[in-house]
Design a protein around this motif. Structure first.
Motif, mmCIF file in Angstrom:
data_model
loop_
_atom_site.group_PDB
_atom_site.id
_atom_site.type_symbol
_atom_site.label_atom_id
_atom_site.label_comp_id
_atom_site.label_asym_id
_atom_site.label_seq_id
_atom_site.Cartn_x
_atom_site.Cartn_y
_atom_site.Cartn_z
ATOM 1 N N UNK A 1 0.830 -1.208 0.000
ATOM 2 C CA UNK A 1 0.000 0.000 0.000
ATOM 3 C C UNK A 1 0.861 1.254 0.000
ATOM 4 N N UNK A 2 1.950 1.233 0.769
ATOM 5 C CA UNK A 2 2.860 2.383 0.810
ATOM 6 C C UNK A 2 3.507 2.597 -0.549
ATOM 7 N N UNK A 3 3.835 1.512 -1.238
ATOM 8 C CA UNK A 3 4.428 1.615 -2.583
ATOM 9 C C UNK A 3 3.443 2.274 -3.537
ATOM 10 N N UNK A 4 2.166 1.869 -3.473
ATOM 11 C CA UNK A 4 1.131 2.513 -4.290
ATOM 12 C C UNK A 4 1.079 4.015 -4.007
ATOM 13 N N UNK A 5 1.063 4.377 -2.717
ATOM 14 C CA UNK A 5 0.968 5.793 -2.342
ATOM 15 C C UNK A 5 2.141 6.605 -2.878
ATOM 16 N N UNK A 6 3.356 6.104 -2.633
ATOM 17 C CA UNK A 6 4.541 6.869 -3.024
ATOM 18 C C UNK A 6 4.677 6.947 -4.538
ATOM 19 N N UNK A 7 4.256 5.900 -5.246
ATOM 20 C CA UNK A 7 4.288 5.938 -6.707
ATOM 21 C C UNK A 7 3.325 6.990 -7.235
ATOM 22 N N UNK A 8 2.116 7.014 -6.681
ATOM 23 C CA UNK A 8 1.118 7.993 -7.132
ATOM 24 C C UNK A 8 1.589 9.418 -6.881
ATOM 25 N N UNK A 9 2.172 9.660 -5.706
ATOM 26 C CA UNK A 9 2.653 11.008 -5.391
ATOM 27 C C UNK A 9 3.804 11.416 -6.304
ATOM 28 N N UNK A 10 4.676 10.460 -6.607
ATOM 29 C CA UNK A 10 5.854 10.785 -7.412
ATOM 30 C C UNK A 10 5.503 11.112 -8.857
ATOM 31 N N UNK A 11 4.358 10.635 -9.348
ATOM 32 C CA UNK A 11 3.996 10.866 -10.749
ATOM 33 C C UNK A 11 3.601 12.315 -11.006
ATOM 34 N N UNK A 12 3.407 13.083 -9.963
ATOM 35 C CA UNK A 12 3.042 14.491 -10.158
ATOM 36 C C UNK A 12 4.194 15.261 -10.799
ATOM 37 N N UNK A 13 5.427 14.944 -10.387
ATOM 38 C CA UNK A 13 6.578 15.690 -10.915
ATOM 39 C C UNK A 13 7.666 14.780 -11.474
ATOM 40 N N UNK A 14 7.399 13.477 -11.553
ATOM 41 C CA UNK A 14 8.390 12.558 -12.096
ATOM 42 C C UNK A 14 9.167 11.853 -11.001
ATOM 43 N N UNK A 15 9.711 10.697 -11.332
ATOM 44 C CA UNK A 15 10.433 9.909 -10.343
ATOM 45 C C UNK A 15 11.714 10.618 -9.913
ATOM 46 N N UNK A 16 11.802 10.901 -8.637
ATOM 47 C CA UNK A 16 13.038 11.416 -8.051
ATOM 48 C C UNK A 16 13.551 10.300 -7.136
ATOM 49 N N UNK A 17 14.556 9.555 -7.615
ATOM 50 C CA UNK A 17 15.013 8.374 -6.889
ATOM 51 C C UNK A 17 15.549 8.752 -5.511
ATOM 52 N N UNK A 18 16.257 9.886 -5.430
ATOM 53 C CA UNK A 18 16.771 10.318 -4.127
ATOM 54 C C UNK A 18 15.641 10.617 -3.164
ATOM 55 N N UNK A 19 14.591 11.251 -3.679
ATOM 56 C CA UNK A 19 13.448 11.584 -2.836
ATOM 57 C C UNK A 19 12.735 10.322 -2.359
ATOM 58 N N UNK A 20 12.599 9.339 -3.273
ATOM 59 C CA UNK A 20 11.989 8.068 -2.883
ATOM 60 C C UNK A 20 12.836 7.377 -1.822
ATOM 61 N N UNK A 21 14.165 7.405 -1.990
ATOM 62 C CA UNK A 21 15.052 6.785 -1.017
ATOM 63 C C UNK A 21 14.966 7.465 0.343
#
Length: 401
Positions: free
Chosen positions: A81-101
């Motif tokens: 569920x957390x992966x779904x949430x963070x993926x959805x949020x990241x799509x607003x401005x594109x994948x920022x790997x550092x931010x995800x980490x």
């Protein structure tokens, strides 16, 4: 139980690290919902991006396979569920790997007992311990390199004593033994690091992660303990599931202990990479540490007499000189080396390690430096038992000749 069985009903028990009482063990089917692996995370990320694009809520086109793989690596160790949430949020401005980490570090940090260290540290930042660095570097390049490294600090204090009336410490010790054995069965291995405070044991564990670009974390067994029955065990199972998800069962675990003899033999046997002794820096290592920190902080000028200083003390002197804008010699007046404060403890550890542990600085067993005119401290006498052995014979521990 019987009314449910007679009416074809099912009772579902949910929780983290449930421990069933003996009378229910044979009547309950246990299903372990493990955290997703890399392949499952890639599927979740890809499906979430496609769903957002179809719904017209994705501000950006679907990411490439390479971006999805990078995002999956950054999200490894999190629940679906957390992966779904963070993926959805990241799509607003594109994948920022550092931010995800960074977000993952914060979430893993919410798991009691675990702290995910930030990167940026490699073997180049560890001055000295050349033999230990060579050994670990060879392991990282070997046939089964680890996918994660975790660090257990002051192991003898973390597991407590065998006579803890609360029953918490013996339980944690049993869980740790089982967990390390499970890791060993999948090819993981560990090493015991013994040495004086400030000589770089924890820094070396962090550097393994940066050197191999794998997650590195601190596993705080004392931080798992709770006040209620079963709470500590639940926290342990939660931490174990995160470690297993991040590593796929292939770990390098490094533990420190200054009372190795007090550790149960079955626990010491889990550290198949050996027991290593980290001594005070020798003359060459001492100068190399000064060069490293003076170079980082752009400090020049005469250096103080620092024989027997640890790397932490040299760093502290450099930081004082930089912050106060004074010379290194003046800054040294505010540093009292441990070798002076606790000389008997330093020599006691050296005597204990002499010929018994591997040297972190050179090949083969550690050899204690000769000190002319001085008798080695009696670390195995009555006073030494009180200082270095947590379980003296009076409490049922091993006798020491």
């Amino acid at each position: 139980r019987q009314p449910y069985s007679e009416t074809a009903r099912t009772l579902i028990l949910m929780g983290v690290g449930l421990r069933l009482p003996a009378e229910l063990v044979n009547d309950v089917l246990v299903l372990d919902d493990t955290l997703p692996d890399l392949d499952m995370i890639e599927e979740i990320v890809r499906a979430e991006c496609e769903d957002l694009a179809e719904a017209g809520r994705g501000a950006l086109p679907c990411p490439t396979d390479g971006e999805i793989k990078a995002a999956a690596n950054a999200l490894l160790g999190l629940p679906p569920f957390t992966i779904h949430q963070m993926t959805a949020l990241s799509r607003i401005k594109g994948f920022d790997i550092q931010e995800l980490g960074q977000a993952k570090r914060q979430m893993v940090g919410q798991q009691k007992g675990l702290t995910l260290w930030p990167g940026g540290v490699s073997f180049a930042d560890v001055v000295g311990a050349d033999r230990a660095k060579w050994y670990l570097s060879s392991l990282l390049k070997g046939r089964q390199p680890p996918r994660l490294v975790f660090y257990l600090d002051e192991l003898e204090k973390a597991i407590g004593t065998r006579f803890d009336s609360s029953g918490v410490s013996p339980s944690i010790l049993g869980l740790l033994l089982t967990f390390l054995q499970e890791l060993m069965d999948t090819g993981s291995a560990g090493m015991l690091a013994v040495g004086h405070p400030g000589v770089g044991k924890s820094l070396l564990a962090q550097a393994v992660g940066g050197e191999a670009n794998i997650p590195a974390m601190r596993f705080d067994l004392q931080g798992l303990k709770g006040q209620f029955v079963g709470e500590s065990e639940g926290h342990f199972y939660g931490a174990r599931s995160v470690i297993q998800a991040l590593s796929g069962g292939q770990c390098l675990y490094i533990a420190t202990s200054n009372a190795v003899e007090s550790l149960p033999p079955e626990l010491r046997a889990r550290f198949t990479l050996g027991t290593w002794f980290f001594d005070l820096p020798n003359e060459d290592e001492n100068q190399a540490i000064w060069d490293y920190y003076c170079g980082r902080m752009e400090l020049e000028g005469e250096r103080p007499e620092s024989a027997g200083w640890t790397g932490r003390e040299i760093r502290a002197c450099c930081e004082i000189a930089w912050k106060l804008d004074v010379s290194l010699v003046a800054a040294a007046q505010n540093v009292i080396p441990m070798a002076h404060m606790a000389a008997d403890v330093v020599e006691g550890l050296r005597a204990q390690a002499d010929g018994r542990y591997l040297s972190a600085s050179y090949p083969g067993p550690y050899k204690r430096p000769e000190k002319s005119g001085e008798e080695p401290p009696d670390v195995f006498g009555e006073r030494g038992i009180r200082r270095y052995n947590l379980f003296p014979p009076a409490l049922g521990g091993p006798s020491v000749n």
